[in-house]
Design an enzyme around this catalytic site. Sequence first.
Site, PDB file in Angstrom:
ATOM      1  N   ALA A  14      75.213 104.347  -0.287  1.00 23.58           N
ATOM      2  CA  ALA A  14      74.533 105.571  -0.958  1.00 23.58           C
ATOM      3  C   ALA A  14      75.513 106.672  -0.459  1.00 23.58           C
ATOM      4  O   ALA A  14      75.047 107.837  -0.624  1.00 23.58           O
ATOM      5  CB  ALA A  14      73.178 105.724  -0.401  1.00 23.58           C
ATOM      6  N   ARG A  16      78.453 107.948  -1.165  1.00 25.08           N
ATOM      7  CA  ARG A  16      79.438 108.578  -2.030  1.00 25.08           C
ATOM      8  C   ARG A  16      79.227 107.879  -3.302  1.00 25.08           C
ATOM      9  O   ARG A  16      78.789 107.138  -3.533  1.00 25.08           O
ATOM     10  CB  ARG A  16      80.733 108.209  -1.418  1.00 25.08           C
ATOM     11  CG  ARG A  16      81.401 108.759  -0.276  1.00 25.08           C
ATOM     12  CD  ARG A  16      82.699 108.591   0.108  1.00 25.08           C
ATOM     13  NE  ARG A  16      83.050 107.074   0.676  1.00 25.08           N
ATOM     14  CZ  ARG A  16      83.747 106.317   0.193  1.00 25.08           C
ATOM     15  NH1 ARG A  16      84.563 106.689  -0.742  1.00 25.08           N
ATOM     16  NH2 ARG A  16      83.921 105.322   0.890  1.00 25.08           N
ATOM     17  N   ASP A  63      77.231  98.233   8.366  1.00 19.31           N
ATOM     18  CA  ASP A  63      78.297  97.167   7.494  1.00 19.31           C
ATOM     19  C   ASP A  63      77.275  96.036   6.947  1.00 19.31           C
ATOM     20  O   ASP A  63      76.750  95.204   7.469  1.00 19.31           O
ATOM     21  CB  ASP A  63      79.212  96.575   8.287  1.00 19.31           C
ATOM     22  CG  ASP A  63      80.192  95.628   7.756  1.00 19.31           C
ATOM     23  OD1 ASP A  63      80.162  95.539   6.693  1.00 19.31           O
ATOM     24  OD2 ASP A  63      81.276  95.043   8.258  1.00 19.31           O
ATOM     25  N   VAL A  64      77.144  96.293   5.364  1.00 19.19           N
ATOM     26  CA  VAL A  64      76.559  95.303   4.794  1.00 19.19           C
ATOM     27  C   VAL A  64      76.957  93.776   4.850  1.00 19.19           C
ATOM     28  O   VAL A  64      76.205  92.838   4.519  1.00 19.19           O
ATOM     29  CB  VAL A  64      76.625  95.675   3.172  1.00 19.19           C
ATOM     30  CG1 VAL A  64      75.867  96.774   2.965  1.00 19.19           C
ATOM     31  CG2 VAL A  64      77.884  95.256   2.554  1.00 19.19           C
ATOM     32  N   TYR A 155      88.054  90.833  -6.286  1.00 20.57           N
ATOM     33  CA  TYR A 155      86.986  91.886  -6.608  1.00 20.57           C
ATOM     34  C   TYR A 155      86.325  90.919  -8.089  1.00 20.57           C
ATOM     35  O   TYR A 155      85.022  90.901  -7.736  1.00 20.57           O
ATOM     36  CB  TYR A 155      87.798  92.929  -7.167  1.00 20.57           C
ATOM     37  CG  TYR A 155      86.788  94.266  -7.444  1.00 20.57           C
ATOM     38  CD1 TYR A 155      85.946  94.951  -6.665  1.00 20.57           C
ATOM     39  CD2 TYR A 155      86.583  94.464  -8.871  1.00 20.57           C
ATOM     40  CE1 TYR A 155      85.137  96.020  -6.886  1.00 20.57           C
ATOM     41  CE2 TYR A 155      85.629  95.559  -9.144  1.00 20.57           C
ATOM     42  CZ  TYR A 155      85.234  96.218  -8.416  1.00 20.57           C
ATOM     43  OH  TYR A 155      83.945  97.231  -8.781  1.00 20.57           O
ATOM     44  N   LYS A 159      82.384  89.997  -8.011  1.00 20.24           N
ATOM     45  CA  LYS A 159      81.503  90.698  -9.014  1.00 20.24           C
ATOM     46  C   LYS A 159      80.907  89.468 -10.033  1.00 20.24           C
ATOM     47  O   LYS A 159      79.605  89.487 -10.364  1.00 20.24           O
ATOM     48  CB  LYS A 159      82.061  91.689  -9.786  1.00 20.24           C
ATOM     49  CG  LYS A 159      82.489  93.115  -9.067  1.00 20.24           C
ATOM     50  CD  LYS A 159      81.310  93.421  -8.188  1.00 20.24           C
ATOM     51  CE  LYS A 159      81.726  94.937  -7.518  1.00 20.24           C
ATOM     52  NZ  LYS A 159      80.568  95.609  -6.731  1.00 20.24           N
ATOM     53  N   ILE A 188      84.617 104.419 -13.868  1.00 20.24           N
ATOM     54  CA  ILE A 188      83.647 105.282 -13.582  1.00 20.24           C
ATOM     55  C   ILE A 188      84.471 106.356 -12.468  1.00 20.24           C
ATOM     56  O   ILE A 188      85.224 105.914 -11.710  1.00 20.24           O
ATOM     57  CB  ILE A 188      82.212 105.027 -12.908  1.00 20.24           C
ATOM     58  CG1 ILE A 188      81.720 103.971 -13.512  1.00 20.24           C
ATOM     59  CG2 ILE A 188      81.554 106.283 -12.330  1.00 20.24           C
ATOM     60  CD1 ILE A 188      81.247 104.397 -14.898  1.00 20.24           C
TER      61      ILE A 188
HETATM   62  P1  NAP Z   1      82.996 104.444  -3.452  1.00 27.69           P
HETATM   63  O1  NAP Z   1      83.134 105.939  -4.108  1.00 27.69           O
HETATM   64  O2  NAP Z   1      84.211 104.122  -2.822  1.00 27.69           O
HETATM   65  O3  NAP Z   1      81.686 104.322  -2.521  1.00 27.69           O
HETATM   66  C1  NAP Z   1      81.542 103.128  -1.829  1.00 27.69           C
HETATM   67  C2  NAP Z   1      80.418 103.232  -1.183  1.00 27.69           C
HETATM   68  O4  NAP Z   1      80.161 101.788  -0.590  1.00 27.69           O
HETATM   69  C3  NAP Z   1      80.451 104.239   0.045  1.00 27.69           C
HETATM   70  O5  NAP Z   1      79.281 104.858   0.460  1.00 27.69           O
HETATM   71  C4  NAP Z   1      80.722 103.240   1.260  1.00 27.69           C
HETATM   72  O6  NAP Z   1      80.397 103.653   2.531  1.00 27.69           O
HETATM   73  C5  NAP Z   1      79.892 102.035   0.752  1.00 27.69           C
HETATM   74  N1  NAP Z   1      80.394 100.756   1.557  1.00 27.69           N
HETATM   75  C6  NAP Z   1      81.781 100.363   1.282  1.00 27.69           C
HETATM   76  N2  NAP Z   1      81.840  98.965   2.139  1.00 27.69           N
HETATM   77  C7  NAP Z   1      80.650  99.049   2.821  1.00 27.69           C
HETATM   78  C8  NAP Z   1      80.057  98.174   3.989  1.00 27.69           C
HETATM   79  N3  NAP Z   1      80.800  96.984   4.042  1.00 27.69           N
HETATM   80  N4  NAP Z   1      78.926  98.395   4.285  1.00 27.69           N
HETATM   81  C9  NAP Z   1      78.186  99.573   4.012  1.00 27.69           C
HETATM   82  N5  NAP Z   1      78.581 100.213   2.911  1.00 27.69           N
HETATM   83  C10 NAP Z   1      79.586 100.023   2.589  1.00 27.69           C
HETATM   84  O7  NAP Z   1      82.677 103.412  -4.452  1.00 27.69           O
HETATM   85  P2  NAP Z   1      82.061 103.751  -6.182  1.00 27.69           P
HETATM   86  O8  NAP Z   1      83.042 103.630  -7.002  1.00 27.69           O
HETATM   87  O9  NAP Z   1      80.880 104.512  -5.942  1.00 27.69           O
HETATM   88  O10 NAP Z   1      81.462 102.162  -6.281  1.00 27.69           O
HETATM   89  C11 NAP Z   1      80.000 101.833  -6.105  1.00 27.69           C
HETATM   90  C12 NAP Z   1      79.663 100.446  -6.520  1.00 27.69           C
HETATM   91  O11 NAP Z   1      80.020 100.336  -7.951  1.00 27.69           O
HETATM   92  C13 NAP Z   1      80.672  99.426  -5.869  1.00 27.69           C
HETATM   93  O12 NAP Z   1      80.063  98.182  -5.766  1.00 27.69           O
HETATM   94  C14 NAP Z   1      82.049  99.106  -6.926  1.00 27.69           C
HETATM   95  O13 NAP Z   1      82.373  97.971  -6.911  1.00 27.69           O
HETATM   96  C15 NAP Z   1      81.201  99.291  -8.448  1.00 27.69           C
HETATM   97  N6  NAP Z   1      81.949  99.813  -9.416  1.00 27.69           N
HETATM   98  C16 NAP Z   1      82.593 100.890  -9.403  1.00 27.69           C
HETATM   99  C17 NAP Z   1      83.433 101.161 -10.619  1.00 27.69           C
HETATM  100  C18 NAP Z   1      84.081 102.620 -10.682  1.00 27.69           C
HETATM  101  O14 NAP Z   1      84.858 102.533 -11.491  1.00 27.69           O
HETATM  102  N7  NAP Z   1      83.947 103.324  -9.644  1.00 27.69           N
HETATM  103  C19 NAP Z   1      83.378 100.290 -11.541  1.00 27.69           C
HETATM  104  C20 NAP Z   1      82.809  99.056 -11.510  1.00 27.69           C
HETATM  105  C21 NAP Z   1      81.832  98.919 -10.568  1.00 27.69           C
HETATM  106  P3  NAP Z   1      81.080 104.904   3.313  1.00 27.69           P
HETATM  107  O15 NAP Z   1      80.559 106.113   2.479  1.00 27.69           O
HETATM  108  O16 NAP Z   1      80.446 104.917   4.589  1.00 27.69           O
HETATM  109  O17 NAP Z   1      82.383 104.593   3.270  1.00 27.69           O
END
Ligand code: NAP
Length: 247
Positions: A14, A16, A63-64, A155, A159, A188
Amino acid sequence: MSQLDGKIAVVTGAGRGIGRAIALKFAAEGADVVCVSRTEANSQKVADEVRALGRKAWAFAVDVADAEAVGAAAKQILADATRVDILVNNAGVTRDGLLMRMSEEDWDTVLNTNLKGAFNFVKAFARSFIKQKSGRIINVASVIGLIGNAGQANYAASKAGLIGFTKSVAREVASRGITANIVAPGFIDTDMTAALNDDQKAEILKAVPLGVLGKPEDVACAALYLASDAARYITGQVLTVDGGMVM
Ligand code: NAP
């Protein structure tokens, strides 16, 4: 009346991007939100934004991938919030590289965060969902889990695994009034995709019929729908939010 009035949601990742948008969307619709991320400052900041919307919020840095830490956090969350109605497993990472050059560490990090992380959280809250005979589980996968992508074997596996995991959970807990669904975003605009250069973005957009990158709010709206009463009869489904990329 708002769509999530009186509900309590846990959102991982949550701090970012998409997770932050889901936390704020849920709060705007009346939910109290437990914000989980790796970095304390990030979960605190979003918890403050939730409070600014007039809802209760709790911040956790966990850490999840760490089952023990997740178990301890879940216990504390249930003590603090008294109940959880909605669990969104959104935390995720990428460690891209072609298969021949992909290290075991990069494989493990991605699988442990994206797939095992969701397993840890679902397991930690399953008992309380079963006891209260209700619950919404929403797992954030990716279109890459449906179609694969060169350079993202880890990845895509995480997924695709998350999709199979969610469908199995959906079947296991359906008789207890609990649903489990998947949101599968396309590309996104977040920190995760910020590293792409303009040429890479232009190449990706050729495969997106709607012709633009999605916004975190687009994914949050899909998560809101799956969390709302409107989706009470929907379980085990994959809802793609991808501008038409996979159809
Ligand atoms: P992001 O901006 O990189 O943010 C990721 C978030 O996950 C951050 O809050 C981070 O924590 C947290 N996180 C990462 N590893 C973690 C861990 N081991 N334990 C706890 N928290 C952890 O990513 P996003 O683009 O918003 O993506 C969110 C989800 O959507 C992901 O599952 C990603 O695979 C999926 N997704 C994204 C896209 C895209 O285009 N962006 C597309 C398809 C799917 P910190 O803030 O503390 O670092």
